[in-house]
Scaffold this active site. Structure first.
Site, PDB file in Angstrom:
ATOM      1  N   MET A  30      49.144  61.094  92.088  1.00 21.72           N
ATOM      2  CA  MET A  30      49.781  62.410  91.997  1.00 21.72           C
ATOM      3  C   MET A  30      48.764  63.425  91.445  1.00 21.72           C
ATOM      4  O   MET A  30      49.145  64.482  90.939  1.00 21.72           O
ATOM      5  CB  MET A  30      51.031  62.340  91.123  1.00 21.72           C
ATOM      6  CG  MET A  30      52.069  61.388  91.733  1.00 21.72           C
ATOM      7  SD  MET A  30      53.757  61.707  91.241  1.00 21.72           S
ATOM      8  CE  MET A  30      53.654  61.440  89.502  1.00 21.72           C
ATOM      9  N   GLY A  31      47.473  63.089  91.535  1.00 18.49           N
ATOM     10  CA  GLY A  31      46.435  64.030  91.113  1.00 18.49           C
ATOM     11  C   GLY A  31      46.242  64.046  89.609  1.00 18.49           C
ATOM     12  O   GLY A  31      46.689  63.140  88.904  1.00 18.49           O
ATOM     13  N   HIS A  34      41.937  60.882  86.452  1.00 19.65           N
ATOM     14  CA  HIS A  34      41.190  60.506  85.242  1.00 19.65           C
ATOM     15  C   HIS A  34      40.441  59.217  85.529  1.00 19.65           C
ATOM     16  O   HIS A  34      40.505  58.699  86.660  1.00 19.65           O
ATOM     17  CB  HIS A  34      42.148  60.364  84.048  1.00 19.65           C
ATOM     18  CG  HIS A  34      43.352  59.526  84.357  1.00 19.65           C
ATOM     19  ND1 HIS A  34      43.281  58.169  84.586  1.00 19.65           N
ATOM     20  CD2 HIS A  34      44.665  59.859  84.513  1.00 19.65           C
ATOM     21  CE1 HIS A  34      44.488  57.703  84.836  1.00 19.65           C
ATOM     22  NE2 HIS A  34      45.350  58.705  84.809  1.00 19.65           N
ATOM     23  N   HIS A  37      42.213  56.452  87.477  1.00 16.10           N
ATOM     24  CA  HIS A  37      42.261  56.589  88.936  1.00 16.10           C
ATOM     25  C   HIS A  37      40.898  56.253  89.550  1.00 16.10           C
ATOM     26  O   HIS A  37      40.816  55.598  90.583  1.00 16.10           O
ATOM     27  CB  HIS A  37      42.587  58.039  89.325  1.00 16.10           C
ATOM     28  CG  HIS A  37      43.967  58.499  88.949  1.00 16.10           C
ATOM     29  ND1 HIS A  37      44.185  59.477  88.015  1.00 16.10           N
ATOM     30  CD2 HIS A  37      45.183  58.105  89.390  1.00 16.10           C
ATOM     31  CE1 HIS A  37      45.494  59.689  87.908  1.00 16.10           C
ATOM     32  NE2 HIS A  37      46.126  58.863  88.722  1.00 16.10           N
ATOM     33  N   GLN A  61      60.709  61.437  92.564  1.00 18.47           N
ATOM     34  CA  GLN A  61      60.629  60.414  91.516  1.00 18.47           C
ATOM     35  C   GLN A  61      60.758  60.999  90.112  1.00 18.47           C
ATOM     36  O   GLN A  61      60.673  60.275  89.124  1.00 18.47           O
ATOM     37  CB  GLN A  61      59.351  59.589  91.667  1.00 18.47           C
ATOM     38  CG  GLN A  61      58.052  60.304  91.329  1.00 18.47           C
ATOM     39  CD  GLN A  61      56.848  59.453  91.669  1.00 18.47           C
ATOM     40  OE1 GLN A  61      56.490  59.302  92.825  1.00 18.47           O
ATOM     41  NE2 GLN A  61      56.191  58.890  90.657  1.00 18.47           N
ATOM     42  N   SER A 188      47.697  61.065  83.429  1.00 16.27           N
ATOM     43  CA  SER A 188      47.585  62.489  83.791  1.00 16.27           C
ATOM     44  C   SER A 188      48.342  63.337  82.784  1.00 16.27           C
ATOM     45  O   SER A 188      47.966  64.473  82.495  1.00 16.27           O
ATOM     46  CB  SER A 188      48.160  62.727  85.190  1.00 16.27           C
ATOM     47  OG  SER A 188      47.484  61.910  86.112  1.00 16.27           O
TER      48      SER A 188
END
Ligand code: PAF
Length: 282
Positions: A30-31, A34, A37, A61, A188
């Site tokens: 979901m961007g 960090h 990821h 979600q 995130s």
């Protein structure tokens, strides 16, 4: 790095790869990327010929609209981080329409006991939303392997179950939690914490480490009590749940049986930011 924003372009980029029998790895995100990821992407790059990374904040979600609105969106720096890996990466950044068409809504899944505890219990509809978007993404990307972090351990088990239920031809690979130097699990949502809160939030990891240390010498009720007491003494963190569970079923553990594998799970609020973490105990 090639960037595509719609599934048609993604399919045409992947077409020749598939024709040439290239292995496709997939890291859905979901961007607000960090190091956690990036570890997933690096592993996927090692094990596949091309890696698709998706960045899509999936509305279905989120049970909490403020959390959805405030979810960090920093596409330009995400792109720069992925570029920095110098790998064969295809970045897919769809919008709601590309994923859902006209109606943004979840399908209903039945993950029975797996979804009734912890995240499933406290975030109503969360796993329906996750399973819906992951099913759609798998259909679009058709990866050979997909990579998920163990920080969302329950999600990882749900996705393995989804793949089993739908008999999907994708291998699900769980990867270890990546932590800050002070132990805080990379997330995130950490980007929403003040420097002071970032420091306080390390209590979550410290508590899990203490539980692991005491796991063989203390009963599970005593450990539950210890954790509750500890959070009561720390007003900047509000414990939502602490649970010790058997690692493959997530069945709540009442006592430590020698042959079983256990994990401890915590969800806690730091201000209005909800953080989760977990740790293997034996
Ligand atoms: O773990 C996440 O970031 C999300 O739940 C996922 C798997 C990308 C689905 O939106």
């Amino acid at each position: 790095m090639i960037v595509v924003t719609d599934k048609k372009s993604l399919a045409s980029q992947l077409f020749s790869q598939r024709q040439n029998d290239k292995k496709i790895g997939f890291v859905p995100t979901m961007g607000a990327l960090h190091r956690g990821h990036l570890a997933l992407v690096n592993r996927a790059l090692k094990e596949n010929d091309i890696v698709v990374v998706s960045i899509y904040v999936n509305p279905t979600q989120f049970d909490n609209q403020t959390d959805l609105q405030k979810y960090p969106r920093i596409l330009q720096s995400d792109k720069a981080l992925l570029e920095g890996l110098n790998g064969n990466i295809l970045l897919y950044t769809p919008n709601n329409e590309d994923i859902y068409g006209e109606e943004v809504r979840s399908e209903a899944f039945n993950f029975s006991e797996l979804e009734r505890k912890m995240e499933g219990k406290y975030r109503k509809g969360h796993f329906d939303g996750v399973a819906t978007v992951v099913s759609k993404l798998f259909e679009i990307v058709k990866p050979h392997r997909a990579y998920f972090g163990e920080k969302d351990f329950q999600q990882l088990l749900i996705i393995k179950e989804l793949v089993r239920m739908k008999n999907l031809p994708v291998e699900i690979i769980g990867c270890p939690i990546v932590r800050e130097e002070n132990g805080l699990a990379m997330s995130s949502r950490n980007k929403r914490l003040t420097p002071e809160q970032l420091e306080k939030a390390t209590i979550i990891h410290q508590t899990l480490s203490d539980v692991r240390e005491k796991f063989e010498s203390h009963t599970i009720p005593a450990l539950n009590e210890m954790v509750r007491e500890r959070f009561l003494q720390e007003p900047s963190l509000e414990l939502e749940y602490f649970q010790i569970a058997e690692a493959s079923t997530l069945e709540e553990a009442k006592q430590n049986k020698a042959d079983d594998q256990y994990r401890a799970f915590i969800a806690a609020y730091c201000g209005e930011v909800r953080l989760i973490d977990n740790m293997a105990l034996n």
